[in-house]
Design a protein around this motif. Structure first.
Motif, mmCIF file in Angstrom:
data_model
loop_
_atom_site.group_PDB
_atom_site.id
_atom_site.type_symbol
_atom_site.label_atom_id
_atom_site.label_comp_id
_atom_site.label_asym_id
_atom_site.label_seq_id
_atom_site.Cartn_x
_atom_site.Cartn_y
_atom_site.Cartn_z
ATOM 1 N N ASP A 1 -4.208 11.657 7.324
ATOM 2 C CA ASP A 1 -5.023 12.204 8.071
ATOM 3 C C ASP A 1 -6.402 12.207 7.555
ATOM 4 O OD1 ASP A 1 -5.148 13.770 5.800
ATOM 5 O OD2 ASP A 1 -4.781 15.764 6.742
ATOM 6 N N SER A 2 -6.647 11.386 6.657
ATOM 7 C CA SER A 2 -8.254 11.277 6.070
ATOM 8 C C SER A 2 -8.184 9.616 5.843
ATOM 9 C CB SER A 2 -8.383 12.172 4.811
ATOM 10 O OG SER A 2 -9.620 11.718 4.313
ATOM 11 N N PHE A 3 -9.285 9.262 6.378
ATOM 12 C CA PHE A 3 -9.452 7.728 6.150
ATOM 13 C C PHE A 3 -10.958 7.333 5.597
ATOM 14 C CE2 PHE A 3 -6.523 8.391 9.506
ATOM 15 C CZ PHE A 3 -5.580 7.315 9.466
ATOM 16 N N ASP A 4 -10.833 6.401 4.942
ATOM 17 C CA ASP A 4 -11.945 5.848 4.240
ATOM 18 C C ASP A 4 -12.234 4.455 5.016
ATOM 19 O OD1 ASP A 4 -12.121 7.672 2.481
ATOM 20 O OD2 ASP A 4 -11.104 6.336 0.923
ATOM 21 N N VAL B 1 -16.987 -7.050 9.316
ATOM 22 C CA VAL B 1 -15.608 -6.739 9.124
ATOM 23 C C VAL B 1 -15.012 -5.599 8.286
ATOM 24 C CG1 VAL B 1 -13.256 -7.729 8.393
ATOM 25 C CG2 VAL B 1 -15.182 -9.406 9.084
ATOM 26 N N VAL B 2 -14.159 -4.534 8.932
ATOM 27 C CA VAL B 2 -14.034 -3.464 8.398
ATOM 28 C C VAL B 2 -12.413 -3.224 8.359
ATOM 29 C CG1 VAL B 2 -14.192 -1.007 8.734
ATOM 30 C CG2 VAL B 2 -16.153 -2.523 9.579
ATOM 31 N N THR B 3 -12.145 -2.463 7.094
ATOM 32 C CA THR B 3 -10.786 -2.183 6.956
ATOM 33 C C THR B 3 -10.673 -0.576 7.013
ATOM 34 O OG1 THR B 3 -10.861 -2.423 4.796
ATOM 35 C CG2 THR B 3 -9.900 -4.260 6.207
ATOM 36 N N LEU B 4 -9.619 0.359 7.427
ATOM 37 C CA LEU B 4 -9.512 1.567 7.026
ATOM 38 C C LEU B 4 -8.395 1.898 5.899
ATOM 39 C CD1 LEU B 4 -9.368 2.743 10.894
ATOM 40 C CD2 LEU B 4 -11.370 2.629 9.396
ATOM 41 N N LYS B 5 -8.928 2.433 5.082
ATOM 42 C CA LYS B 5 -7.893 2.820 3.949
ATOM 43 C C LYS B 5 -7.661 4.324 4.073
ATOM 44 C CE LYS B 5 -9.176 -0.741 1.084
ATOM 45 N NZ LYS B 5 -9.303 -1.186 -0.206
#
Length: 122
Positions: free
Chosen positions: A54-57, A118-122
């Motif tokens: 429920d929490s992303f960086d 370019v983005v990634t979600l962690k």
């Protein structure tokens, strides 16, 4: 020296997450290595109690060809000054924002990708 890998795998399947964590730490100390990523994977795969994330960086992994546009998008999203935004973009991979909801993270990802990053979600 031969070992029975099937027996080892069977033992690992029966071990608790805590036991696996202790094993990884012991292997790291014994062989002077780091297993940061596999520990995270083992923790995530081992327990259904963790549930949905429920929490992303939001992490910028590449600035792309339109670096100036990406700097502007990062500046707008973070509220940082021009110099700080440029430093984030220049030092990729870097986390742009932490602790966002899934919708907020996806919106920010879309904005930065639209600018050329370019983005990634962690």
């Amino acid at each position: 020296m031969a070992f029975d890998k099937d027996a080892i795998i069977a033992s690992l399947k029966e071990a608790s997450i805590s036991d696996l964590n202790d094993l990884v730490k012991a292997i790291e100390e014994e062989f002077d290595v780091s297993a940061s990523a596999p520990v995270a994977v083992a923790g995530a795969a081992g327990g259904d109690a963790a549930g949905a994330k429920d929490s992303f960086d939001v992490e910028l992994t590449e600035a792309g060809d339109a670096k100036v546009k990406v700097i502007k998008a990062v500046r707008e999203a973070t509220g940082l000054g021009l110099k700080d935004s440029k430093n984030l973009v220049d030092n990729t991979p870097s986390v742009i924002k932490e602790g966002l909801t899934e919708d907020e993270a996806n919106d920010l990802k879309a904005k930065i990708e639209e600018a050329g990053g370019v983005v990634t979600l962690k």
